[in-house]
Write a protein that holds these residues in place. Structure first.
Motif, mmCIF file in Angstrom:
data_model
loop_
_atom_site.group_PDB
_atom_site.id
_atom_site.type_symbol
_atom_site.label_atom_id
_atom_site.label_comp_id
_atom_site.label_asym_id
_atom_site.label_seq_id
_atom_site.Cartn_x
_atom_site.Cartn_y
_atom_site.Cartn_z
ATOM 1 N N VAL A 146 1.073 -0.931 0.181
ATOM 2 C CA VAL A 146 -0.095 -0.018 -0.082
ATOM 3 C C VAL A 146 0.886 1.115 0.275
ATOM 4 O O VAL A 146 1.941 1.061 0.693
ATOM 5 N N ARG A 147 0.405 2.519 -0.720
ATOM 6 C CA ARG A 147 1.251 3.603 -0.513
ATOM 7 C C ARG A 147 0.425 4.544 0.244
ATOM 8 O O ARG A 147 -0.947 4.646 -0.249
ATOM 9 N N HIS A 148 1.003 5.226 1.226
ATOM 10 C CA HIS A 148 0.136 6.111 2.017
ATOM 11 C C HIS A 148 1.122 7.275 2.662
ATOM 12 O O HIS A 148 2.375 6.688 2.939
ATOM 13 N N GLY A 195 -8.688 10.842 1.806
ATOM 14 C CA GLY A 195 -7.166 10.376 1.836
ATOM 15 C C GLY A 195 -6.645 9.454 2.889
ATOM 16 O O GLY A 195 -5.699 9.118 2.988
ATOM 17 N N GLU A 196 -7.395 9.076 4.071
ATOM 18 C CA GLU A 196 -7.037 8.507 4.995
ATOM 19 C C GLU A 196 -6.885 6.954 4.738
ATOM 20 O O GLU A 196 -7.908 6.541 3.834
ATOM 21 N N VAL A 214 -5.766 5.769 9.814
ATOM 22 C CA VAL A 214 -4.564 6.508 9.680
ATOM 23 C C VAL A 214 -4.672 7.799 8.995
ATOM 24 O O VAL A 214 -5.112 7.750 7.676
ATOM 25 N N ASP A 215 -4.498 8.822 9.560
ATOM 26 C CA ASP A 215 -4.593 10.042 8.744
ATOM 27 C C ASP A 215 -3.504 10.326 7.745
ATOM 28 O O ASP A 215 -2.653 9.588 7.517
ATOM 29 N N THR A 216 -3.583 11.515 6.905
ATOM 30 C CA THR A 216 -2.956 11.626 5.738
ATOM 31 C C THR A 216 -1.568 12.136 6.042
ATOM 32 O O THR A 216 -0.701 11.985 5.030
#
Length: 483
Positions: A146-148, A195-196, A214-216
């Motif tokens: 995953v990309r975050h 976007g979270e 999980v926030d941005t």
């Protein structure tokens, strides 16, 4: 797609045409009993682990790579070390290996494979341990990517994520700046509106599923426990705009399997209820609603969304059972595409089979996550093949028109999960490209296929032949450059 007919709750596996049924909500006790083992499936040559890490540059391209494809295609899977005997080794066990192809400017710049450094592998290779915290489940991280918040993460159920650099090296273990209280999960979902990043994990002590947000900026802003019985394996979940949808199904942690040393101590527990939970996302004081289902298991939902009346649609790949007769491989039954319509006011679930072909690894245009979707892309599987990680074709389901298109890979060729890349940021749903790795057993080599969805059943617009075989793996991801 074929029409529907009524069925009894336990008749799904043997049906040749779709069905529908209704169940209503209640609570009942589960148990820890497990099904018996069955004869394991010996897997083909495409499942052999890669013998070593490798890098190849300036790859040839047949056809034309779209210039919009500027980024890296990634695929992850388990890559056991040493002697590999699928008759005795669990299909989900082994150090993770990431395979990547860097595309850009119409060129395929490189392919490389890298083993993910858990502590045991670092010791085996004589390397220093990867820096970072050590809480959560120890061991191999091999399930998904995953990309975050500007980082590419390798993830699996119960363990901390591993951070990868642009060259696919493992550079750190992360608990999101000390905000993650335990382990993480294999199938986090990004809300395309906020976007979270959302995740669901099960407390290793049992008794609760934990819903994480999980926030941005990459920090956990909410961790909400939801009571459950024992330790169900919640491998995946679904989101709508207002709810989290949980799958509390009969596959659960099995103490006997753990005592016997299984690296993946999961078993089908036939006395355990199958139920689906609906949890308001932004109302932590609200009690979850549980709705009963006929016994089944879901590795991978397609998507979920809700209408103005509060009904929730959940599309899933439904297995009749898993890890019952065969504790080592994930597909002892024939998974097919189903739709569950949840009516919280009536406390009811209507089940309907959408497509009777055996299939897995669903993907959508992820800009539609939690929103009404039209298209679903899946991998067609061969009935009775216990491998379940690849198949002879991709399917595109148009769930509005009721039509399914098939892209066949060719005689003997086997492809895995595809990732969808939109043609541009505002392209219509499903308009873009599908990228997937395909193995050719005659050549014992793999290649990357790029399909244009405008001509889904036609030939690929580009093929990148690889000088090596990429073992069949789990999940794929696309990381755009500069994202």
């Amino acid at each position: 797609m074929p029409g529907t007919a009524q069925h009894t709750p336990r008749s799904h596996q043997n049906s040749a045409t779709p069905h529908s049924t209704t169940t209503r909500s209640h609570r009942a006790a589960g148990s820890d009993s497990a099904g018996s083992n069955s004869t394991t499936h010996l897997l083909g040559p495409g499942y052999r682990p890669a013998p070593a890490e490798t890098t190849h540059t300036d790859l040839a391209v047949r056809g034309t790579l779209p210039p919009q494809l500027d980024g890296t295609f990634l695929r992850i899977g388990a890559n056991p070390r040493g002697e590999h005997d699928p008759a005795v080794r669990h299909a989900f066990a082994g150090p993770g290996m990431v395979h990547g192809l860097r595309l850009g400017g119409g060129r395929a710049h490189w392919y490389r494979s890298r083993l993910l450094r858990d502590d045991a592998l670092a010791r085996e290779l004589g390397e220093l341990p990867v820096p970072g915290p050590r809480h959560g489940r120890a061991g191999e991280v091999n399930a998904n990517l995953v990309r975050h918040a500007g980082r590419t993460l390798a993830v699996t159920d119960g363990a901390l994520p591993l951070v990868l650099d642009a060259d696919l090296r493992t550079v750190a273990r992360t608990d999101f700046d000390a905000t993650l209280p335990g382990g993480f999960c294999a199938h986090p979902l990004t809300d395309p509106v906020t976007g979270e990043l959302h995740a669901v994990t099960v407390d290793p002590a049992g008794g609760a599923a934990v819903l994480l947000t999980v926030d941005t900026a990459g920090r956990v802003r909410a961790a909400r426990p939801v009571p459950v019985k024992g330790r169900p394996w919640m491998h995946a979940f679904a989101l709508t705009a207002r709810h989290t949808v949980l799958f509390d199904l009969p596959v659960a942690h099995d103490a006997a399997e753990a005592r016997a040393g299984s690296p993946v101590p999961l078993a089908w527990q036939p006395d355990r209820d199958a139920r689906i939970g609906v949890v308001p996302r932004e109302r932590p004081d609200a009690a979850p609603l549980w709705l009963d289902l006929p016994p089944c298991f879901v590795f991978h939902p397609v998507n979920a969304f809700e209408d103005a009346e509060g009904r929730i649609t959940v599309d899933v790949i439904r297995h009749e059972r898993a890890f019952d007769r065969d504790r080592l491989h994930p597909s002892e039954s024939a998974p097919t595409l189903w739709r569950w319509t949840l009516d919280p006011r009536e406390g009811a679930v209507v089940e309907r089979q959408l497509d009777a072909r055996v299939q897995e690894f669903p993907r959508i245009d992820e800009r539609r996550t939690g929103l009404p979707h039209r298209y679903a892309f899946t991998v067609e599987l061969v009935p009775g093949d216990g491998a379940a990680l690849c198949g002879p074709a991709l399917l595109r389901h148009d769930l509005v028109a009721g039509r399914t298109d098939r892209h066949a890979f060719g005689p003997g060729r086997q492809g895995g999960e595809a990732v969808f890349v939109p043609r541009h940021a505002t392209a219509p749903e499903g308009d873009g490209w599908l990228l997937t790795l395909v193995y050719d057993p005659a050549a014992d080599r793999s290649e990357l296929l790029v399909l244009d969805t405008a001509d889904f059943t036609g030939p690929p617009v580009a093929v990148v032949p690889l000088p090596v075989r990429v073992p069949h793996g789990f999940h794929a991801q696309w990381v755009p450059t500069g994202w």
